[in-house]
Design a protein around this motif. Structure first.
Motif, PDB file in Angstrom:
ATOM      1  N   MET A 177      40.994  53.589  41.788  1.00  0.00           N
ATOM      2  CA  MET A 177      40.741  53.475  43.223  1.00  0.00           C
ATOM      3  C   MET A 177      39.736  54.507  43.715  1.00  0.00           C
ATOM      4  O   MET A 177      39.014  54.276  44.680  1.00  0.00           O
ATOM      5  N   GLY A 178      39.700  55.687  43.045  1.00  0.00           N
ATOM      6  CA  GLY A 178      38.891  56.772  43.566  1.00  0.00           C
ATOM      7  C   GLY A 178      39.538  57.377  44.801  1.00  0.00           C
ATOM      8  O   GLY A 178      40.612  56.952  45.246  1.00  0.00           O
ATOM      9  N   ASP A 179      38.893  58.370  45.378  1.00  0.00           N
ATOM     10  CA  ASP A 179      39.441  59.060  46.536  1.00  0.00           C
ATOM     11  C   ASP A 179      38.284  59.516  47.414  1.00  0.00           C
ATOM     12  O   ASP A 179      37.537  60.429  47.047  1.00  0.00           O
ATOM     13  N   SER A 180      38.125  58.878  48.544  1.00  0.00           N
ATOM     14  CA  SER A 180      36.999  59.212  49.417  1.00  0.00           C
ATOM     15  C   SER A 180      37.137  60.610  50.011  1.00  0.00           C
ATOM     16  O   SER A 180      36.145  61.285  50.280  1.00  0.00           O
ATOM     17  N   ILE A 181      38.379  61.068  50.214  1.00  0.00           N
ATOM     18  CA  ILE A 181      38.575  62.396  50.807  1.00  0.00           C
ATOM     19  C   ILE A 181      38.157  63.484  49.827  1.00  0.00           C
ATOM     20  O   ILE A 181      37.446  64.426  50.188  1.00  0.00           O
ATOM     21  N   LYS A 189      35.386  48.828  45.874  1.00  0.00           N
ATOM     22  CA  LYS A 189      36.206  47.714  46.376  1.00  0.00           C
ATOM     23  C   LYS A 189      37.516  47.533  45.603  1.00  0.00           C
ATOM     24  O   LYS A 189      38.206  46.535  45.785  1.00  0.00           O
ATOM     25  N   CYS A 190      37.862  48.486  44.748  1.00  0.00           N
ATOM     26  CA  CYS A 190      39.138  48.406  44.030  1.00  0.00           C
ATOM     27  C   CYS A 190      40.203  49.110  44.860  1.00  0.00           C
ATOM     28  O   CYS A 190      40.207  50.344  44.949  1.00  0.00           O
ATOM     29  N   PRO A 192      44.531  49.348  46.141  1.00  0.00           N
ATOM     30  CA  PRO A 192      45.817  49.529  45.449  1.00  0.00           C
ATOM     31  C   PRO A 192      46.291  48.275  44.708  1.00  0.00           C
ATOM     32  O   PRO A 192      46.789  48.370  43.586  1.00  0.00           O
ATOM     33  N   LYS A 193      46.145  47.113  45.326  1.00  0.00           N
ATOM     34  CA  LYS A 193      46.654  45.894  44.687  1.00  0.00           C
ATOM     35  C   LYS A 193      45.866  45.556  43.420  1.00  0.00           C
ATOM     36  O   LYS A 193      46.440  45.162  42.401  1.00  0.00           O
ATOM     37  N   THR A 194      44.537  45.718  43.503  1.00  0.00           N
ATOM     38  CA  THR A 194      43.719  45.415  42.325  1.00  0.00           C
ATOM     39  C   THR A 194      44.009  46.394  41.197  1.00  0.00           C
ATOM     40  O   THR A 194      44.163  45.996  40.028  1.00  0.00           O
ATOM     41  N   ALA A 195      44.115  47.695  41.536  1.00  0.00           N
ATOM     42  CA  ALA A 195      44.395  48.697  40.507  1.00  0.00           C
ATOM     43  C   ALA A 195      45.737  48.432  39.847  1.00  0.00           C
ATOM     44  O   ALA A 195      45.873  48.502  38.616  1.00  0.00           O
ATOM     45  N   ALA A 196      46.753  48.121  40.665  1.00  0.00           N
ATOM     46  CA  ALA A 196      48.083  47.844  40.114  1.00  0.00           C
ATOM     47  C   ALA A 196      48.065  46.586  39.254  1.00  0.00           C
ATOM     48  O   ALA A 196      48.727  46.523  38.209  1.00  0.00           O
ATOM     49  N   LYS A 197      47.301  45.586  39.682  1.00  0.00           N
ATOM     50  CA  LYS A 197      47.234  44.334  38.909  1.00  0.00           C
ATOM     51  C   LYS A 197      46.611  44.578  37.534  1.00  0.00           C
ATOM     52  O   LYS A 197      47.108  44.088  36.508  1.00  0.00           O
ATOM     53  N   TRP A 198      45.513  45.341  37.513  1.00  0.00           N
ATOM     54  CA  TRP A 198      44.856  45.623  36.230  1.00  0.00           C
ATOM     55  C   TRP A 198      45.772  46.401  35.295  1.00  0.00           C
ATOM     56  O   TRP A 198      45.857  46.123  34.098  1.00  0.00           O
ATOM     57  N   LEU A 199      46.485  47.392  35.849  1.00  0.00           N
ATOM     58  CA  LEU A 199      47.357  48.205  34.993  1.00  0.00           C
ATOM     59  C   LEU A 199      48.577  47.410  34.540  1.00  0.00           C
ATOM     60  O   LEU A 199      49.094  47.643  33.443  1.00  0.00           O
ATOM     61  N   ALA A 200      49.034  46.488  35.366  1.00  0.00           N
ATOM     62  CA  ALA A 200      50.129  45.620  34.931  1.00  0.00           C
ATOM     63  C   ALA A 200      49.672  44.708  33.794  1.00  0.00           C
ATOM     64  O   ALA A 200      50.429  44.402  32.867  1.00  0.00           O
ATOM     65  N   ILE A 219      34.209  41.953  41.713  1.00  0.00           N
ATOM     66  CA  ILE A 219      35.002  43.122  41.359  1.00  0.00           C
ATOM     67  C   ILE A 219      34.826  43.468  39.889  1.00  0.00           C
ATOM     68  O   ILE A 219      34.840  44.641  39.502  1.00  0.00           O
ATOM     69  N   GLY A 220      34.625  42.447  39.043  1.00  0.00           N
ATOM     70  CA  GLY A 220      34.350  42.701  37.627  1.00  0.00           C
ATOM     71  C   GLY A 220      33.025  43.417  37.450  1.00  0.00           C
ATOM     72  O   GLY A 220      32.902  44.326  36.627  1.00  0.00           O
ATOM     73  N   GLU A 221      32.022  43.020  38.208  1.00  0.00           N
ATOM     74  CA  GLU A 221      30.730  43.708  38.159  1.00  0.00           C
ATOM     75  C   GLU A 221      30.890  45.167  38.584  1.00  0.00           C
ATOM     76  O   GLU A 221      30.307  46.070  37.972  1.00  0.00           O
ATOM     77  N   ASN A 222      31.677  45.376  39.647  1.00  0.00           N
ATOM     78  CA  ASN A 222      31.902  46.751  40.113  1.00  0.00           C
ATOM     79  C   ASN A 222      32.612  47.588  39.051  1.00  0.00           C
ATOM     80  O   ASN A 222      32.307  48.773  38.872  1.00  0.00           O
ATOM     81  N   LEU A 223      33.581  46.972  38.357  1.00  0.00           N
ATOM     82  CA  LEU A 223      34.302  47.686  37.300  1.00  0.00           C
ATOM     83  C   LEU A 223      33.345  48.097  36.185  1.00  0.00           C
ATOM     84  O   LEU A 223      33.364  49.255  35.742  1.00  0.00           O
TER      85      LEU A 223
END
Length: 924
Positions: A177-181, A189-190, A192-200, A219-223
């Motif tokens: 997900m990264g952290d903007s702060i 564009k990744c 929480p839901k996308t990150a959790a889905k990939w790790l699952a 999102i695949g291109e971004n990855l």
């Protein structure tokens, strides 16, 4: 096992700063964040941990800065108000006895991580006190997270429920997900839901990287674009657990606190509750800062945050504070003496004790009176417990009180006086001369205060603790009627009511006199409305109980049909009333998306959640229809008949005058203001509100009153012209927004314009408008931009209101009613935005409330000259409902329309639509 509590000091300092309003002490020093942290620490002290440490960031660079030069590059400098609280925070933490740990070259997170893992290895359970999600990576058997600001705990199962990944996957989750702060790069564009889905799916970040070629779409291109930096992101997100430390877990004992230093610090920063407990030698109270009562808060810089604003300073007038002297009146001589006192009193306080909360069915048990502060009397009339002493005859006492109570020249004060007016009306007494009502004085001074009951007001304005009803009569199933309370106890309770009411008036009236516009609202709107509402409640409204019973049967039949249809769709039987069974059907079996969650993390099945998925399957809409019918049946068709007064044969609602912050009235027992009008079922219920033979129901409704008020307040030429030209304002708005001649505006364009008109009035965002219209956010934003370009006066008005709200903490109606704004100075953006929306709407809704109240007062005064011809029965939002003799309808309609239209002088005319019928639905 022993327990170590590790406090993430930096996290709590920032969270307290943003959660609490901008507090200051008398010297103007900021104290909000400090206050939050100190009370969190007091909570932890109450738990008596075996080992504890307060861990903060040390100044200077850390190893992460060496790994990545841009680490935290986007983070703004600490606000000056917060920076000023860091040093005193450490001073108080140290004086409380907490070990303070700051280690150069590493962050507080790494110190906490190292101590947590070492403690578990040494057989010590660990609680990390934080609100930072990054610490979820440390959770394991023996280590849990606790957020003392929300009182929530995270173990491994809770981590998975909250984030959708295991604790050992949190680092990979954060890296993706990264952290903007902290400026940690992740996959664009990744979320929480996308990150959790990939790790699952793949199990770990390494496996996500290995299978990146399989992920399709943008999102695949971004990855794939992020692959080179993901190992660094993981390294930056990983909390170290191997930091060299001079102290181990068992060295972190709580030291003896420095009471002298604490006393000085508490006094300086005005932490009065903590100071009181320190001086008393008691342990700190176990409370989280946001839940502390207002009395424990230091002085606020700004005003207007409900629940945490400081109470008014209690009166110091010696006449108004301290206990009173109360007399139990049981002889004729005592009664003579009190009647003589009351006859010469400048202001009389009166209160009745009864055996029912329904004033029109209540029997008077006793009356209390007061003629001067701290003096009062109770005259028992119907205490009937075994062995009760002799009491004066009730009819005799009421007859002797009647001339005084009905004397309009003898000023009286009550607390919720309308109740006593109605009670006395059933005992043959017309209470007149009610000059003041302490409930309404408090309400006008600050309508956003949560309570205006006498017990609360006494504590708030007099610093006086009244005797609670439960103390004299018990509570719950063991509560006895007041007639069973012994006379001495009843006297202390009841006479206090009259005495404290008189005292409260002295304190509140002084405040109103200092605010001329508020005093004007109180004297010309709220107090004159009291007898008007009392007459409406006493008259009541006739309902056709036979028709209601038939409607109830029909609703039950339709609910059964929906039930059967739902079972057929689901393929099995289930209860439409069971959230748990609905969750199983909708989300487990039908696999519909769970777009909203309950506080416990379960998929929500409330109305909003079902509306959000109603376009994806037939079942959610059926459930909503079923609930709507069930609510109508339980609230109205079944219950209205039970509300019929056996003495009058009518339904008598009770109007709440001091509930809504905007000045709106509400009604209860029954609530007549929420009967739907846009549905066939709601209209059928209105058909049961009927006129008796020879009479008609007349309904008079303001047309688009809040839009007319917007035109008046904004002075926008376009809106003014539309109303002066008697145009369809929504069609006129559509013509302006879409750039069309009036005659070319179609129904959809008018609907969109109506949504814009009302949406902007309620402070709706482009997102909200888009959802309501079913269009894209960009299109909704374009509509709003065109609206403001055509009606610039509206935009300027909204900006002026926002500025005033931030400057003063309140806004006003046309007539001077003041509406305080919750969270207008909150650092929480969502809370602040909500307060700004309320600021825009409040002057319009509040002015509309004032106008219809003024209309009711005017119409009622006129109707008193035509008592045999018409009665005002109900007030519902912008509508007044009357019962009128058939032969007088034309004259009454003309008089009502004239007085309602003349209730305010606005820059546009007030238009009143009037209908006549045999029942309420026909008349609307």
């Amino acid at each position: 096992m022993p327990r170590l509590v590790l406090i993430d000091g930096s996290s709590y300092l920032y969270r307290a700063f943003h959660a609490l309003p901008p507090l200051t002490n008398a010297a103007g020093e900021p104290t909000g964040a400090l206050f939050g942290v100190v009370n969190m620490l007091r909570t932890i002290l109450k738990q008596r941990p075996d080992y504890v440490a307060f861990v903060a960031d040390a100044p200077g660079r850390t190893f992460r800065d060496d790994l990545y030069a841009e680490y935290k590059a986007n983070r703004q400098a600490m606000p000056d108000d917060l920076l000023a609280q860091v040093e005193p925070m450490h001073a108080i933490v140290g004086a409380l006895g907490f070990p303070i740990l700051r280690v150069d070259g590493v962050e507080a997170d790494d110190v906490i991580g190292t101590l947590a893992r070492r403690a578990v290895a040494e057989g010590i359970d660990v609680t990390i006190s934080t609100g930072d999600k990054d610490f979820a990576q440390l959770v394991m058997p023996g280590i849990e997270l606790v957020n003392t600001m929300t009182n929530t705990t995270l173990d491994a199962a809770a981590v998975f429920d909250k984030f959708g990944v295991r604790p050992d996957q949190i680092v990979d989750y954060l890296a993706l997900m990264g952290d903007s702060i902290d400026n940690i790069p992740g996959v664009e564009k990744c979320g929480p839901k996308t990150a959790a889905k990939w790790l699952a799916q793949y199990g770990s970040l390494d496996e996500v990287i290995a299978h990146a070629h399989e992920v399709g779409g943008k999102i695949g291109e971004n990855l794939r674009k992020a692959l080179p930096q993901l190992p660094l992101s993981r390294q930056l997100a990983t909390i170290r657990t191997d930091v060299p430390l001079a102290q181990g877990p068992r060295d972190l004992h709580l030291r003896e606190r420095d009471t002298d230093a604490l006393r000085e610090l508490y006094r300086r920063y005005e932490f009065n509750a903590a100071l009181k407990e320190l001086d008393a030698g008691t342990e700190p109270a176990a409370r989280a800062a946001p839940d502390l009562p207002a009395a424990e808060l230091p002085q606020r810089r700004e005003f207007g945050v409900r629940g945490i604003s400081p109470p008014p300073v209690p009166s110091t007038d010696p006449e108004l504070i301290g206990p009173g002297r109360y007399e139990l009146v049981t002889t004729e001589a005592q009664l003579d003496g009190w009647l003589a006192k009351l006859a010469t009193a400048g202001l009389v306080a009166f209160d009745s004790e009864t055996d029912s909360l329904d004033p029109l069915q209540a029997r008077i048990v006793g009356v209390s009176i007061a003629a001067a502060p701290r003096e009062g009397a109770y005259i028992p009339l119907a205490h009937d417990y075994p062995g009760a002493p002799a009491q004066l005859d009730a009819a005799h006492v009421l007859a002797r009180l009647k001339p005084l109570l009905e004397d309009a020249t003898q000023p009286k004060v009550g607390q919720h006086a309308k109740y006593d007016i109605n009670v006395l009306s059933t005992h043959g007494i017309a209470l007149r001369g009610v000059a003041h009502d302490t409930m309404l004085e408090s309400y006008v001074l600050n309508s956003t205060a949560s309570r205006h009951d006498m017990d609360t007001l006494a504590k708030r304005h007099l610093g006086y603790e009244t005797v609670p009803y439960e103390q004299v009569a018990g509570r719950g199933a063991k509560q006895i009627p007041f007639s069973q309370v012994d006379l001495d106890t009843a006297c202390r309770y009841a006479a206090e009511d009259a005495d404290v009411t008189l005292r409260l008036h002295r304190a509140l009236w002084a405040k109103l006199e200092a605010e001329p516009r508020l005093r004007h609202v109180y004297e010309t709107i709220e107090m004159p409305l009291v007898p008007v509402l009392a007459r409406m409640e006493q008259r009541g409204v006739l309902v056709d109980t036979v028709a209601l019973k038939q409607q109830s049967h029909e609703l039950a039949r339709r609910m059964h049909e929906i039930n059967e249809r739902a079972h057929a769709i689901a393929g099995r039987s289930f209860s439409l009333d069971s959230p748990k069974q609905l969750q199983a059907i909708l989300f487990d079996e039908l696999k519909l998306p769970a777009l909203m969650k309950t506080p416990s993390g379960q998929p929500s099945t409330n109305e909003e959640a079902l509306e959000a998925i109603a376009d994806q399957h037939e079942l959610p809409r059926l459930i909503l229809d079923y609930r709507g019918l069930a609510k109508l049946r339980s609230t109205y068709t079944e219950k209205l008949a039970d509300n019929v007064n056996p003495r009058t044969g009518r339904v008598h609602t009770s109007y709440n005058q001091a509930t809504a912050a905007t000045g709106r009235l509400s009604s209860v027992e029954p609530n007549l203001q929420n009967i739907p009008i846009r549905t066939e079922e709601g209209r059928r219920i209105r058909q049961a509100f009927v006129a008796p033979p020879g009479w008609k129901v007349v309904a008079a409704d303001y047309s688009q009153i809040e839009l007319r008020i917007m035109a008046h307040l904004s002075g926008d030429p376009g809106l003014l012209a539309a109303f002066h030209g008697n145009q369809d304002v929504h069609r006129a708005t559509a013509a302006e927004v879409f750039g069309l001649p009036l005659e070319q505006v179609d129904a959809n364009q008018r609907r969109a314009a109506k949504a814009i008109n009302f949406g902007l009035m309620y402070g709706m965002s482009a997102f909200g408008l888009a959802r309501q219209l079913g269009v894209g956010r960009g299109e909704a934003q374009d509509y709003m931009a065109r609206y403001f370009s055509r009606y610039p006066g509206v935009r300027d008005f909204m900006e002026r209101v926002r500025e005033q709200a931030h400057r003063d903490g309140w806004v006003e109606t046309v007539f001077g009613r003041r509406l305080h704004l919750d969270y207008i100075h909150s650092r929480n953006a969502a809370q602040r935005a909500g307060a700004e929306r309320a600021a825009i709407n409040a002057p319009m809704q509040g002015t509309a409330a004032d106008i219809i109240k003024r209309a009711m007062i005017s119409v009622d005064a006129w109707l008193l000259e035509h008592q045999d011809a018409a009665h005002m029965l109900m007030q519902v939002h912008d509508e007044l409902v009357f019962e009128v003799r058939a032969e007088a309808v034309d004259a009454i309609v003309a008089g009502v329309r004239e007085r309602m239209a003349g209730a305010a002088e606005l820059a546009v005319p007030l238009v009143v639509d009037v209908g006549v019928g045999a029942n309420w639905d026909e008349a609307h």
